[in-house]
Motif scaffolding. Sequence first.
Motif, PDB file in Angstrom:
ATOM      1  N   ARG A  49      45.643 -39.001 -33.449  1.00 15.93           N
ATOM      2  CA  ARG A  49      44.636 -38.318 -32.630  1.00 15.93           C
ATOM      3  C   ARG A  49      44.110 -37.066 -33.321  1.00 15.93           C
ATOM      4  O   ARG A  49      44.821 -36.402 -34.078  1.00 15.93           O
ATOM      5  CB  ARG A  49      45.176 -37.999 -31.243  1.00 15.93           C
ATOM      6  N   ILE A  50      42.850 -36.761 -33.043  1.00 17.25           N
ATOM      7  CA  ILE A  50      42.203 -35.514 -33.460  1.00 17.25           C
ATOM      8  C   ILE A  50      41.726 -34.843 -32.186  1.00 17.25           C
ATOM      9  O   ILE A  50      41.127 -35.492 -31.324  1.00 17.25           O
ATOM     10  CB  ILE A  50      41.001 -35.775 -34.382  1.00 17.25           C
ATOM     11  N   LEU A  51      42.003 -33.547 -32.042  1.00 21.56           N
ATOM     12  CA  LEU A  51      41.649 -32.907 -30.777  1.00 21.56           C
ATOM     13  C   LEU A  51      41.335 -31.423 -30.943  1.00 21.56           C
ATOM     14  O   LEU A  51      41.503 -30.838 -32.017  1.00 21.56           O
ATOM     15  CB  LEU A  51      42.777 -33.093 -29.762  1.00 21.56           C
ATOM     16  N   SER A  52      40.872 -30.845 -29.856  1.00 23.28           N
ATOM     17  CA  SER A  52      40.674 -29.401 -29.762  1.00 23.28           C
ATOM     18  C   SER A  52      41.679 -28.855 -28.762  1.00 23.28           C
ATOM     19  O   SER A  52      41.635 -29.201 -27.579  1.00 23.28           O
ATOM     20  CB  SER A  52      39.247 -29.080 -29.301  1.00 23.28           C
ATOM     21  N   TYR A  53      42.593 -28.029 -29.239  1.00 25.64           N
ATOM     22  CA  TYR A  53      43.617 -27.409 -28.386  1.00 25.64           C
ATOM     23  C   TYR A  53      43.213 -25.963 -28.115  1.00 25.64           C
ATOM     24  O   TYR A  53      42.908 -25.208 -29.040  1.00 25.64           O
ATOM     25  CB  TYR A  53      44.973 -27.471 -29.089  1.00 25.64           C
ATOM     26  N   ASP A  54      43.227 -25.573 -26.837  1.00 23.62           N
ATOM     27  CA  ASP A  54      42.719 -24.242 -26.490  1.00 23.62           C
ATOM     28  C   ASP A  54      43.686 -23.109 -26.811  1.00 23.62           C
ATOM     29  O   ASP A  54      43.320 -21.929 -26.737  1.00 23.62           O
ATOM     30  CB  ASP A  54      42.296 -24.185 -25.020  1.00 23.62           C
ATOM     31  N   GLY A  55      44.931 -23.429 -27.154  1.00 27.73           N
ATOM     32  CA  GLY A  55      45.873 -22.419 -27.604  1.00 27.73           C
ATOM     33  C   GLY A  55      46.502 -21.572 -26.525  1.00 27.73           C
ATOM     34  O   GLY A  55      47.295 -20.667 -26.836  1.00 27.73           O
ATOM     35  N   VAL A  56      46.220 -21.854 -25.262  1.00 23.33           N
ATOM     36  CA  VAL A  56      46.747 -20.988 -24.200  1.00 23.33           C
ATOM     37  C   VAL A  56      47.694 -21.714 -23.252  1.00 23.33           C
ATOM     38  O   VAL A  56      48.378 -21.082 -22.460  1.00 23.33           O
ATOM     39  CB  VAL A  56      45.607 -20.355 -23.377  1.00 23.33           C
ATOM     40  N   GLU A  65      43.767 -30.799 -15.589  1.00 19.23           N
ATOM     41  CA  GLU A  65      44.337 -29.461 -15.756  1.00 19.23           C
ATOM     42  C   GLU A  65      44.928 -29.290 -17.157  1.00 19.23           C
ATOM     43  O   GLU A  65      45.771 -28.425 -17.385  1.00 19.23           O
ATOM     44  CB  GLU A  65      45.417 -29.225 -14.699  1.00 19.23           C
ATOM     45  N   GLY A  66      44.463 -30.091 -18.098  1.00 19.69           N
ATOM     46  CA  GLY A  66      45.003 -30.054 -19.440  1.00 19.69           C
ATOM     47  C   GLY A  66      44.463 -28.921 -20.285  1.00 19.69           C
ATOM     48  O   GLY A  66      43.631 -28.128 -19.850  1.00 19.69           O
ATOM     49  N   ASN A  67      44.965 -28.879 -21.507  1.00 21.06           N
ATOM     50  CA  ASN A  67      44.608 -27.798 -22.423  1.00 21.06           C
ATOM     51  C   ASN A  67      44.074 -28.322 -23.748  1.00 21.06           C
ATOM     52  O   ASN A  67      44.012 -27.573 -24.727  1.00 21.06           O
ATOM     53  CB  ASN A  67      45.845 -26.920 -22.672  1.00 21.06           C
ATOM     54  N   SER A  68      43.697 -29.579 -23.788  1.00 19.75           N
ATOM     55  CA  SER A  68      43.178 -30.181 -25.013  1.00 19.75           C
ATOM     56  C   SER A  68      41.995 -31.088 -24.699  1.00 19.75           C
ATOM     57  O   SER A  68      42.144 -32.084 -24.005  1.00 19.75           O
ATOM     58  CB  SER A  68      44.273 -30.993 -25.717  1.00 19.75           C
ATOM     59  N   ALA A  88      40.006 -44.243 -28.043  1.00 25.73           N
ATOM     60  CA  ALA A  88      39.916 -43.535 -26.763  1.00 25.73           C
ATOM     61  C   ALA A  88      39.094 -42.264 -26.937  1.00 25.73           C
ATOM     62  O   ALA A  88      39.275 -41.524 -27.910  1.00 25.73           O
ATOM     63  CB  ALA A  88      41.307 -43.208 -26.233  1.00 25.73           C
ATOM     64  N   PHE A  89      38.199 -42.016 -25.985  1.00 26.17           N
ATOM     65  CA  PHE A  89      37.310 -40.866 -26.010  1.00 26.17           C
ATOM     66  C   PHE A  89      37.626 -39.967 -24.817  1.00 26.17           C
ATOM     67  O   PHE A  89      37.567 -40.418 -23.671  1.00 26.17           O
ATOM     68  CB  PHE A  89      35.850 -41.328 -25.947  1.00 26.17           C
ATOM     69  N   ARG A  90      37.963 -38.722 -25.095  1.00 25.59           N
ATOM     70  CA  ARG A  90      38.256 -37.743 -24.051  1.00 25.59           C
ATOM     71  C   ARG A  90      37.377 -36.518 -24.313  1.00 25.59           C
ATOM     72  O   ARG A  90      37.500 -35.875 -25.357  1.00 25.59           O
ATOM     73  CB  ARG A  90      39.732 -37.335 -24.062  1.00 25.59           C
ATOM     74  N   CYS A  91      36.497 -36.228 -23.382  1.00 24.52           N
ATOM     75  CA  CYS A  91      35.462 -35.228 -23.630  1.00 24.52           C
ATOM     76  C   CYS A  91      35.704 -33.918 -22.890  1.00 24.52           C
ATOM     77  O   CYS A  91      36.529 -33.828 -21.989  1.00 24.52           O
ATOM     78  CB  CYS A  91      34.101 -35.814 -23.255  1.00 24.52           C
ATOM     79  N   ASP A  92      34.980 -32.904 -23.277  1.00 27.71           N
ATOM     80  CA  ASP A  92      34.972 -31.598 -22.623  1.00 27.71           C
ATOM     81  C   ASP A  92      33.650 -31.466 -21.853  1.00 27.71           C
ATOM     82  O   ASP A  92      32.613 -31.936 -22.354  1.00 27.71           O
ATOM     83  CB  ASP A  92      35.099 -30.497 -23.689  1.00 27.71           C
ATOM     84  N   PRO A  93      33.629 -30.871 -20.653  1.00 32.91           N
ATOM     85  CA  PRO A  93      34.763 -30.265 -19.949  1.00 32.91           C
ATOM     86  C   PRO A  93      35.666 -31.316 -19.296  1.00 32.91           C
ATOM     87  O   PRO A  93      35.173 -32.208 -18.598  1.00 32.91           O
ATOM     88  CB  PRO A  93      34.097 -29.388 -18.887  1.00 32.91           C
ATOM     89  N   MET A 203      30.810 -25.542 -26.524  1.00 33.34           N
ATOM     90  CA  MET A 203      30.599 -25.895 -27.924  1.00 33.34           C
ATOM     91  C   MET A 203      31.552 -25.169 -28.862  1.00 33.34           C
ATOM     92  O   MET A 203      31.606 -25.460 -30.053  1.00 33.34           O
ATOM     93  CB  MET A 203      29.154 -25.611 -28.326  1.00 33.34           C
ATOM     94  N   ASN A 204      32.317 -24.223 -28.346  1.00 33.86           N
ATOM     95  CA  ASN A 204      33.338 -23.557 -29.165  1.00 33.86           C
ATOM     96  C   ASN A 204      34.649 -24.344 -29.204  1.00 33.86           C
ATOM     97  O   ASN A 204      35.604 -23.919 -29.868  1.00 33.86           O
ATOM     98  CB  ASN A 204      33.611 -22.151 -28.643  1.00 33.86           C
ATOM     99  N   ALA A 205      34.684 -25.458 -28.506  1.00 34.00           N
ATOM    100  CA  ALA A 205      35.882 -26.308 -28.524  1.00 34.00           C
ATOM    101  C   ALA A 205      35.852 -27.169 -29.783  1.00 34.00           C
ATOM    102  O   ALA A 205      35.568 -28.361 -29.743  1.00 34.00           O
ATOM    103  CB  ALA A 205      35.939 -27.175 -27.274  1.00 34.00           C
ATOM    104  N   LYS A 206      36.145 -26.552 -30.928  1.00 38.31           N
ATOM    105  CA  LYS A 206      36.097 -27.241 -32.216  1.00 38.31           C
ATOM    106  C   LYS A 206      37.337 -28.114 -32.410  1.00 38.31           C
ATOM    107  O   LYS A 206      38.376 -27.915 -31.788  1.00 38.31           O
ATOM    108  CB  LYS A 206      36.022 -26.218 -33.355  1.00 38.31           C
ATOM    109  N   TRP A 207      37.225 -29.086 -33.327  1.00 38.24           N
ATOM    110  CA  TRP A 207      38.397 -29.838 -33.735  1.00 38.24           C
ATOM    111  C   TRP A 207      39.356 -28.895 -34.451  1.00 38.24           C
ATOM    112  O   TRP A 207      38.977 -28.213 -35.390  1.00 38.24           O
ATOM    113  CB  TRP A 207      38.008 -30.973 -34.692  1.00 38.24           C
ATOM    114  N   ASN A 208      40.605 -28.826 -34.024  1.00 33.53           N
ATOM    115  CA  ASN A 208      41.536 -27.882 -34.653  1.00 33.53           C
ATOM    116  C   ASN A 208      42.975 -28.391 -34.730  1.00 33.53           C
ATOM    117  O   ASN A 208      43.875 -27.637 -35.114  1.00 33.53           O
ATOM    118  CB  ASN A 208      41.503 -26.526 -33.945  1.00 33.53           C
ATOM    119  N   SER A 209      43.221 -29.658 -34.392  1.00 29.30           N
ATOM    120  CA  SER A 209      44.591 -30.160 -34.401  1.00 29.30           C
ATOM    121  C   SER A 209      44.598 -31.668 -34.639  1.00 29.30           C
ATOM    122  O   SER A 209      43.742 -32.391 -34.118  1.00 29.30           O
ATOM    123  CB  SER A 209      45.293 -29.831 -33.079  1.00 29.30           C
ATOM    124  N   ILE A 210      45.579 -32.116 -35.414  1.00 30.59           N
ATOM    125  CA  ILE A 210      45.734 -33.539 -35.740  1.00 30.59           C
ATOM    126  C   ILE A 210      47.174 -33.938 -35.476  1.00 30.59           C
ATOM    127  O   ILE A 210      48.101 -33.199 -35.825  1.00 30.59           O
ATOM    128  CB  ILE A 210      45.361 -33.811 -37.202  1.00 30.59           C
TER     129      ILE A 210
END
Length: 250
Positions: A49-56, A65-68, A88-93, A203-210
Amino acid sequence: MTPDSFASDGFLTKDIQPSNEVYVKFKIKFQKGFTEGYGGKTGIIKLFRILSYDGVGERSKFFKEGNSAPIYLYEWGNNTYGVRHFHAFRCDPQEVSYFCTAPVVGSSPRKIFRGDMSANYTSDLKWLDVHPSIPDLLNGGYLPKEGTVWHEQVFSDKWHELAFYVKLNSAPGVQDGILRHWFDGKLIISMPKVPWIGTGGNMNAKWNSISFGGNDFYRFNLDKNAPLSERERWYAIDDVVISSKLPKTQ
């Protein structure tokens, strides 16, 4: 490994510099006889998986209620329809478009249900400009362009190279995000209309974790009296390459 539930497998995570686009390739090898047991037809792994994790919050907490989010998830599967590659596609928000419904994903070779698309290695490649020739490792020659093929035909116990490219869409709700997937250097998925950031998304939810692994769902030999070699399964990952842009060779 725990049978009949997504509750086991190791989990390896690498955080990367935030980016609008990410290219990852790696080699994978399954043990010989990986699909033996229960007719060799049922099993699934959430493999990559490749995702954007909010770090909080909790990294592996998802859904409303997730953080990714966004998340791209690749799964291997072998069931009554043969060997499959799931996307699988999981989008923001994630609160309102976790399964990429606002708007939906366009240009998909198969129907997407709750953000998931299950594809084969035969007829689902027809929509590509060039139908890739994938060797049949069991029968010789190449895989047919129609019908069901199995894990031993596509993967066997040989090393294979999987590659993935994801790119965020240009603005929230715009269907111009990208997913591409290569198998042994051959493009088998190309989807240019993915709204990774949905309407009202960040749009600040960049890819940042693999991540590799994390979940599996096996229905292999569950007889406690059977030899351990029939009740455990392994696959190996090697030669991982991560880039913030698509290589010129792809």
